[in-house]
Scaffold this motif. Sequence first.
Motif, PDB file in Angstrom:
ATOM      1  N   SER A  38       0.752  -1.238   0.044  1.00  0.00           N
ATOM      2  CA  SER A  38       0.363  -0.110  -0.131  1.00  0.00           C
ATOM      3  C   SER A  38       0.539   1.227   0.033  1.00  0.00           C
ATOM      4  O   SER A  38       0.565   2.277  -0.910  1.00  0.00           O
ATOM      5  CB  SER A  38      -0.950  -0.036   0.948  1.00  0.00           C
ATOM      6  N   ILE A  39       1.934   1.278   0.908  1.00  0.00           N
ATOM      7  CA  ILE A  39       2.781   2.459   1.086  1.00  0.00           C
ATOM      8  C   ILE A  39       3.423   2.541  -0.349  1.00  0.00           C
ATOM      9  O   ILE A  39       3.725   3.861  -0.995  1.00  0.00           O
ATOM     10  CB  ILE A  39       3.565   2.275   2.284  1.00  0.00           C
ATOM     11  N   GLY A  40       4.227   1.396  -0.906  1.00  0.00           N
ATOM     12  CA  GLY A  40       5.015   1.579  -1.903  1.00  0.00           C
ATOM     13  C   GLY A  40       4.269   2.228  -3.222  1.00  0.00           C
ATOM     14  O   GLY A  40       4.510   3.056  -4.007  1.00  0.00           O
ATOM     15  N   LEU A  58      11.738   3.092   1.762  1.00  0.00           N
ATOM     16  CA  LEU A  58      10.549   2.602   2.110  1.00  0.00           C
ATOM     17  C   LEU A  58      10.704   1.219   2.667  1.00  0.00           C
ATOM     18  O   LEU A  58       9.876   1.017   3.572  1.00  0.00           O
ATOM     19  CB  LEU A  58       9.823   2.193   0.726  1.00  0.00           C
ATOM     20  N   GLU A  59      11.799   0.460   2.464  1.00  0.00           N
ATOM     21  CA  GLU A  59      12.064  -0.859   3.158  1.00  0.00           C
ATOM     22  C   GLU A  59      12.164  -0.552   4.721  1.00  0.00           C
ATOM     23  O   GLU A  59      11.708  -1.123   5.594  1.00  0.00           O
ATOM     24  CB  GLU A  59      13.103  -1.404   2.639  1.00  0.00           C
ATOM     25  N   THR A  60      12.938   0.451   5.076  1.00  0.00           N
ATOM     26  CA  THR A  60      13.026   0.967   6.325  1.00  0.00           C
ATOM     27  C   THR A  60      11.714   1.173   7.263  1.00  0.00           C
ATOM     28  O   THR A  60      11.707   0.945   8.268  1.00  0.00           O
ATOM     29  CB  THR A  60      14.088   2.045   6.685  1.00  0.00           C
ATOM     30  N   LEU A  61      10.917   1.950   6.532  1.00  0.00           N
ATOM     31  CA  LEU A  61       9.669   2.354   7.051  1.00  0.00           C
ATOM     32  C   LEU A  61       8.798   1.140   7.438  1.00  0.00           C
ATOM     33  O   LEU A  61       8.091   1.034   8.322  1.00  0.00           O
ATOM     34  CB  LEU A  61       8.866   3.445   6.214  1.00  0.00           C
ATOM     35  N   ARG A  62       8.778   0.319   6.205  1.00  0.00           N
ATOM     36  CA  ARG A  62       7.820  -0.844   6.375  1.00  0.00           C
ATOM     37  C   ARG A  62       8.338  -1.715   7.678  1.00  0.00           C
ATOM     38  O   ARG A  62       7.348  -2.320   8.348  1.00  0.00           O
ATOM     39  CB  ARG A  62       8.021  -1.636   5.043  1.00  0.00           C
TER      40      ARG A  62
END
Length: 593
Positions: free
Chosen positions: A104-106, A135-139
């Motif tokens: 969803s975020i991606g 984004l991987e860090t956030l996820r």
Amino acid sequence: MSDTTNDLDIRGREPRLAPWLAQPMRANRPIYLRVALAALFINLFALTTSLFTMTVYDRVLPNNATESLIALSIGMGFVIIFDIVLKLLRGYFTDFAGARVDRSIGSSVFGRLLSLRLENRKGSTGALTGLMRELETLRDFFASATIASIVDVPFALITLALIFVIGGPVVLVPICIIPLVILSGWLLQPVLDRLSAKAMKDGLGKQSVLVETIGGLETVKASGAAPMLERRWDAALQDHASVSMRQRLVSNLAVTLAQAGQMMSYIGVVIVGVSRIETGDLSMGGLLACSILAGRAVAPLTQLTQLLSRMAATRTAYAQIDRMMQAESEDNDERRLDPGAMRGELELRDVSFTYPGGAKALDGVSFRIEPGEKVAIIGRVGSGKSTIARLLLGLYAAEEGAVLVDGTEVRQFEPHALRARIGSAMQETVLFSGTVRDNITLSRPGIDDDEMLRAARLSGTHEFMAAIPNGYERLLADRGEGLSGGQRQSIAMARALAGSPPVLLLDEPTSAMDTQGEAQLLDRLEAEIADKTMVVITHRTPFLRLVDRVIVVDRGKIIADGKRDAVIARLRGPAAAQDGNITTAALQAGGKS
């Protein structure tokens, strides 16, 4: 090292949980509730180890109660089995929710990147690529690590309560240690914040050099730019390695202090517990149970400290991505118009435009192109010709004046719908990885194989694709490497012609083609453009045979506009081109006449 990342300001306002991140988290709330429920039982099962130990030492050993030991062991066996199952389920639910949040975020961030107004784009391609990687860090932080750690923290209170029930005042030891563990992590946060910001900036700089080098590897080798790029790479590596080492040292310090607190809690409970055994207020089994529980009470705080050490990097990445998400984009909440059946009337009214950080590209430019009119825009390099094309496509917004299509300002149109009705081939020919078919059709509705082949024959692409065994299914590398410049332009022209758009906007469409290929293309285009509006930006005089009107641009202003033959006559003379190009000298002569 390159300064391309300077525009990516890492420091900024304190980030809040924006909708693009909060909404996917809320959508997965039922899954996180299951994670919390599994964590509840896992933590309760963890308490049984200490109770088992206490019972064995206080009840089984003194009474040699073997049968009781067997019963307790069977019970612990069931607990271990359920504990394994629940931990696997908790991991599965956490990863499942994380994958959904990641998708969803991606999708949201990539969609915003595509709709970002070009004037709001900051930083190099490599820096933006590195930013998307964050984004991987956030996820991982918001969807996995945080949930697992935070859910375990409240159980520290249950553990402390059980220590109090068993050992009474012994509970004061972990109660005193826990604030020290929390304080050590909190005090190191400002340092971690600064180091994380610097580490991210240096990491984006390193990524920028890498992407720039790989993207232009042929040019790097041909021009001998390798030493310069090696120096930039070495400098970027040194800067990033230095700050990353300091960041890891501070993070390890926080985690080490937390682990030391866990050990101190265990030792302190043993010391205090021994004195209570001497007074008869605590049994040997109770001491062992309290010492085990003391470690369990501090362990969630150790995990929280590790989480805090990662929070600095996550907060930095989040703030930067959120800044991009908050930037003005082409897609907004305003209702946009659909161009419908476009007539092809184009107009600029007293338009001025300046690129961010550059000189003025257009200064008070005005002209009108009637539906079906064929117009060539010519001028010296850097005179503003390509800027006109970008404004007509709505890629940039005019600072002053108005850009109109069919009498309506382009900013009122839905951008994708507008560009779907304008066939464009820009000055820089960019092909995408994938098949030749993909590069022509771009998955656009209404462009089937017949339409693709029609456009390919018009552009000349079919001449070299028909002889290849896999033909239009040939896979292209990034940017069409392996094809000649003329072949890439031919595919880009087929892309512009596919779907038979009512307006054609071509920027140097034949600059890389040979004379024969260009002449054949012009012959095929004559019938195709008969009822279309065409604007072509060119230095090639052969292309002028297709146009009725010529506009000459110099230094952001129109210096000549009229019928083709009249304008060309003004450009003819001693300075006119002899090789099929309109030269700078010819343009200067035309501008002075």
